[in-house]
Scaffold this motif. Structure first.
Motif, PDB file in Angstrom:
ATOM      1  N   MET A   9     -14.592  -0.019 -33.545  1.00 38.11           N
ATOM      2  CA  MET A   9     -15.363  -0.583 -32.601  1.00 38.11           C
ATOM      3  C   MET A   9     -14.904  -1.387 -32.024  1.00 38.11           C
ATOM      4  O   MET A   9     -13.944  -2.679 -32.565  1.00 38.11           O
ATOM      5  CB  MET A   9     -16.170  -1.173 -33.915  1.00 38.11           C
ATOM      6  CG  MET A   9     -17.806  -2.007 -33.253  1.00 38.11           C
ATOM      7  SD  MET A   9     -18.937  -1.662 -32.972  1.00 38.11           S
ATOM      8  CE  MET A   9     -19.577  -0.414 -33.836  1.00 38.11           C
ATOM      9  N   ASN A  24     -12.654  -6.229 -35.785  1.00 41.28           N
ATOM     10  CA  ASN A  24     -12.531  -5.710 -35.226  1.00 41.28           C
ATOM     11  C   ASN A  24     -11.586  -5.072 -34.562  1.00 41.28           C
ATOM     12  O   ASN A  24     -11.024  -6.550 -34.754  1.00 41.28           O
ATOM     13  CB  ASN A  24     -13.736  -5.560 -34.107  1.00 41.28           C
ATOM     14  CG  ASN A  24     -15.014  -5.331 -35.050  1.00 41.28           C
ATOM     15  OD1 ASN A  24     -15.688  -4.412 -35.704  1.00 41.28           O
ATOM     16  ND2 ASN A  24     -16.321  -5.612 -33.490  1.00 41.28           N
ATOM     17  N   ARG A  54     -19.772   2.321 -29.319  1.00 40.65           N
ATOM     18  CA  ARG A  54     -18.714   1.668 -29.929  1.00 40.65           C
ATOM     19  C   ARG A  54     -18.267   0.044 -29.594  1.00 40.65           C
ATOM     20  O   ARG A  54     -16.731  -0.440 -29.995  1.00 40.65           O
ATOM     21  CB  ARG A  54     -17.928   2.978 -28.956  1.00 40.65           C
ATOM     22  CG  ARG A  54     -17.816   4.556 -29.541  1.00 40.65           C
ATOM     23  CD  ARG A  54     -16.789   5.382 -29.211  1.00 40.65           C
ATOM     24  NE  ARG A  54     -16.999   6.095 -29.698  1.00 40.65           N
ATOM     25  CZ  ARG A  54     -16.607   7.677 -28.757  1.00 40.65           C
ATOM     26  NH1 ARG A  54     -15.056   7.475 -29.124  1.00 40.65           N
ATOM     27  NH2 ARG A  54     -16.936   8.550 -29.471  1.00 40.65           N
TER      28      ARG A  54
END
Length: 204
Positions: free
Chosen positions: A1, A159, A36
């Motif tokens: 991500m 992330n 994404r």
């Protein structure tokens, strides 16, 4: 991500059609956008964009008033064909000026609605405000606060990849600010949405 940070300029660019690729991001023309990436912005950017809208309205109204004044002056010059033609052009300009402002208003509220549903808002916390007051990284106090909001979020985000998109390269694109962003694991800075989307496409 991938975490994508945006700020006030994104909303204004969308509202005024100054960066056409914002349409692709907002309207999810790229599948990666919804699956994404996580889009994040400081909540204060929504408020600032409304302040910019109010400023734009004031500018629009002053311009419209000036056009109206010129139209009134030309009304007395009834015997000149040129004056009549100029008057018609100015009257059309008044109409188009109002239509432009209405479009900006509508598009800004549309993109804020999108942000409400699709963007994570960084809330202003006392410690972020304190850091921004104590550490002036950018001379503009609002942009400095926005930067501190983003840095705080980036430091707690898990992330792997984080990037920042801002058309305000005068403040956020300085080498020293890019270095600060990289220290917070924000590895890339993009000025244009199209550049970000091109990079995003290359990641998958």
């Amino acid at each position: 991500m991938i975490t994508l940070y945006i700020e006030t300029n994104f909303f204004i660019d969308f509202a005024k059609k100054q960066d056409q690729d914002t349409e692709n991001l907002v309207n999810s023309q790229f599948p990666e956008v919804t699956t994404r990436i996580k889009i994040v912005t400081p909540a204060i950017c929504c408020m600032e964009s409304l302040s910019v809208l109010e400023s734009e309205r004031n500018i629009n109204n002053r311009f419209g008033d000036n056009l109206q004044d010129e139209v009134r002056k030309l009304k007395g010059d009834v015997n000149s064909q040129y004056s009549r033609e100029i008057k018609r052009c100015l009257e059309q300009a008044i109409i188009k000026n109002n239509e432009r402002m209405n479009e900006i208003n509508t598009r800004l509220f549309d993109v804020l609605e999108w942000a409400k549903n699709s963007v994570e808002l960084i809330q202003l916390k006392p410690d972020i405000l304190s850091k921004s007051l104590e550490n002036l990284l950018i001379n503009d106090p609002t942009d400095n606060l926005i930067l501190h909001c983003i840095l705080d979020h980036a430091q707690i985000s898990t992330n792997e990849k984080k990037v920042f998109l801002s058309g305000n390269h005068t403040d956020f694109g300085k080498p020293e600010i890019k270095e600060i962003l990289q220290e917070a694991s924000i590895e890339r800075y993009f000025v244009k949405t199209g550049d970000f989307l091109g990079w995003l496409n290359s990641q998958f």
